[in-house]
Structure formats: C-alpha cells, structure tokens
Scaffold this active site. Structure first.
Site: not given
Ligand code: GLN
Length: 186
Positions: A79, A166, A168
């Site tokens: 992410c 994610h 995890e």
């Molecule tokens: N939207 C977040 C970002 O731009 C990422 C979200 C996440 O890691 N769950 O950093």
C-alpha cells in the site's frame, strides 16, 4: 533469513506478526544500524506522504534507497510502501524511491469509506484501505504477480515485490513464505 519492517509510521506491527507466524526472524527498523544484519525489508502501509517526510527528516531515506538498490535484499512494499517504491506517483504527485517501474494513483478507489476486502484473481485474501491503483506497468522490467478484476495489484521486479493492498491484515501469511523463503514461485 531476517526481515526488517520499517517502523516510522503505519501498520508495521501486523507485518511482524505475520513474519512470526511463518517463523521468519524480524525486527523494527528506525535507524541505519537496524538495517545492518537484514536480508529483507518490508515497507508497510500507512500514509506515504508522512512516511516520506519522516524518512527525509531522519536522513533514513538515502539509507533505505541504497539498501533497496543493493540488489541482494528482498523488499516488500504494501500500500503506502508500494507508493514509495513506484517510479511515478500521481493524485497528487509525490516524490518516491523510483525503483519499481509502475505509475500509481494514490487513493485510487476513493476515501477510507470505500475500503474493502476481496479475493484476488489468484485467490489471495486482500484488504484494500485507501489503496493506490496501478495505472501502468513497464512490463519489460516488472511482472504482474496478481490482479483484481484483471487490474494489476501485485507487481514484482527481481528482488522487489509491491502490493496495493494489505496481506498482513487479510491474514495471508503464505505470501511471506513464498516471497522471503522462496517456498513457491510467485
Ligand atoms: N492512501 C495512502 C497513501 O497515499 C495509502 C493507504 C495505505 O497504506 N493503506 O499513502
């Protein structure tokens, strides 16, 4: 095999739990000394812009980039971690480590309220939280490992793996065994 988890901000604790579950030694990374005995590094989810600021202020950004560019270490970004790895970040645009040849759109599915759980096209459990969308992949350099409704969500470039979601939080410990221990081909 010892894997560090960048522990400046975001969801690092859940990655440590997954590594424990599959018997991989782990540690939290906050200083350059913490990188010394590692074979791999996880860049967790969280807020990529905040992570970037904290990494720059602490001087750890360059250390992390050279750790990644070493080439002998396994790197897994989830992410926000994937956003840090990408060569191009949009919506809004943001600097990055520029090591994974993809373009990502931040918050590509919408706000926190549009967060969701799903099974990937290859049947992996996945949790998407303000997830980025991979808009473009340089397929001469990277391989798409998994998709959601045919859209890339997991991409690999030699020793670097990135996921928009994610694993995890979804409880997918197998991806840690397959990537870090090489139990199965991704
Ligand atoms: N939207 C977040 C970002 O731009 C990422 C979200 C996440 O890691 N769950 O950093």
């Amino acid at each position: 095999m010892k894997v560090g988890v960048l522990a400046f901000q975001g969801g690092y604790a859940a990655h440590i739990r997954m590594l424990d579950l599959v018997g991989i030694e782990s540690s939290e990374v906050r200083t350059s000394r913490d990188l010394e005995d590692l074979d791999g590094l996880i860049l967790p989810g969280g807020e990529s812009s905040t992570q970037l600021k904290l990494l720059s202020y602490s001087g750890m950004k360059e250390e992390i980039v050279s750790f990644i560019k070493d080439g002998s270490k396994k790197i897994f970004g989830t992410c926000a971690g994937l956003i840090l790895l990408a060569t191009k970040v949009v919506s809004p645009s943001q600097e990055s480590f520029s090591v994974l040849d993809i373009r990502v759109k931040r918050n590509g599915y919408g706000s926190q309220l549009q967060s969701f759980e799903a099974l990937t096209d290859k049947g992996r459990a996945a949790t998407f939280i303000r997830a980025p969308r991979i808009e473009w992949v340089d397929e001469t350099k990277c391989r798409v490992v998994d998709t959601l409704n045919k859209e890339p969500i997991m991409v690999c470039k030699v020793n670097i793996l990135g996921a928009t979601y994610h694993p995890e939080l979804a409880g997918d410990s197998k991806i840690y065994e397959d990537f870090f221990l090489g139990l199965n081909q991704l």
